[in-house]
Scaffold this active site. Structure first.
Site: not given
Ligand code: FPP
Length: 229
Positions: A12, A60
């Site tokens: 996250d 998501n």
């Molecule tokens: C949460 O951070 C993260 C995600 C929803 C996506 C996670 C994906 C990756 C790390 C991409 C890589 C994965 C692979 C397998 C290539 P957020 O976007 O919710 O962050 P925020 O809460 O700060 O907005």
């Protein structure tokens, strides 16, 4: 206390990481993919055998088209660009989640990489279009559709119908970015997991955080519901 055999991570904070740098959210996810590679190496060096990461939840899909499209492209690029490296490093790639939600092209790429890396000794399980409740409902439907007698369905038989069949339960669940929730991740499997929360945003997650998580885990008294003699 031994080290965890299976670590699961809620990666996250990518969006906040990007915003703090004045970058688009997808830049945060790209940096998150690099953090994932780092974490995988740290796990392998520490003798961890399984790493499961929450890359895309069933929720998501509600994000902007631009972000969803960007994440799907990033996954596709990751799968094609890491193919040889994963194989060379003995990484078995596996996807958990409702993969039928993904494009047919991405489903094919995933199936191909899973087959190509099937003999790897270290397992990287990536949760895509994943929700713990959804996985449990799908497992229940599977048992029903197989015509299973109610009396034959015990915990082991149920676990065999989950996406994680064959993967041991996580010993340690890590969540970054300061949130203290499970967010529908591995609901069944995390029944006896230890939890480690850190304020570090996922793209910044590195050796120090990983070692702090292992040190915290080593201090836990895991009774798994039992009592010490
Ligand atoms: C949460 O951070 C993260 C995600 C929803 C996506 C996670 C994906 C990756 C790390 C991409 C890589 C994965 C692979 C397998 C290539 P957020 O976007 O919710 O962050 P925020 O809460 O700060 O907005």
């Amino acid at each position: 206390m031994s080290s965890p055999r299976h670590i699961a991570v809620i990666m996250d904070g990518n969006g906040r990481w990007a915003a703090a740098k004045g970058l688009p959210r997808i830049a945060g996810h790209r940096a998150g993919a690099e953090a994932l590679d780092r974490a995988m190496h740290l796990c392998r060096d520490a003798g961890v055998e399984y790493l499961t990461v929450y890359a895309f939840s069933t929720e998501n899909w509600k994000r902007s088209e631009e972000e969803v499209g960007g994440l799907m492209r990033l996954l596709s690029i990751y799968i094609s660009s890491k193919r040889k490296e994963l194989k060379k490093n003995g990484v078995r790639f596996r996807v958990i989640g409702r993969r039928s939600d993904l494009s047919e092209k991405l489903q094919r790429e995933i199936a191909d990489l899973e087959a190509f890396t099937a003999d790897g000794a270290f397992t990287l399980a990536v949760a895509l279009s994943y929700g713990g409740r959804d996985e449990i409902v799908r497992a229940a439907r599977k048992a029903l559709s197989e015509g299973m007698a109610p009396g034959d369905l015990d915990e082991a038989a149920f676990a065999q119908r989950l996406d994680t069949a064959g993967i041991p339960d996580p010993d340690l669940v890590i969540r970054t970015s300061g949130e203290l929730r499970l967010s529908n991740f591995l609901l069944w499997q995390a029944a006896y997991a230890e939890f480690f929360f850190t304020g570090t945003l996922w793209p910044d997650f590195g050796k120090d955080d990983f070692e702090a998580a292992l040190a915290a885990f080593a201090k836990r008294d895991r009774r798994m519901g039992g009592r010490k003699q």
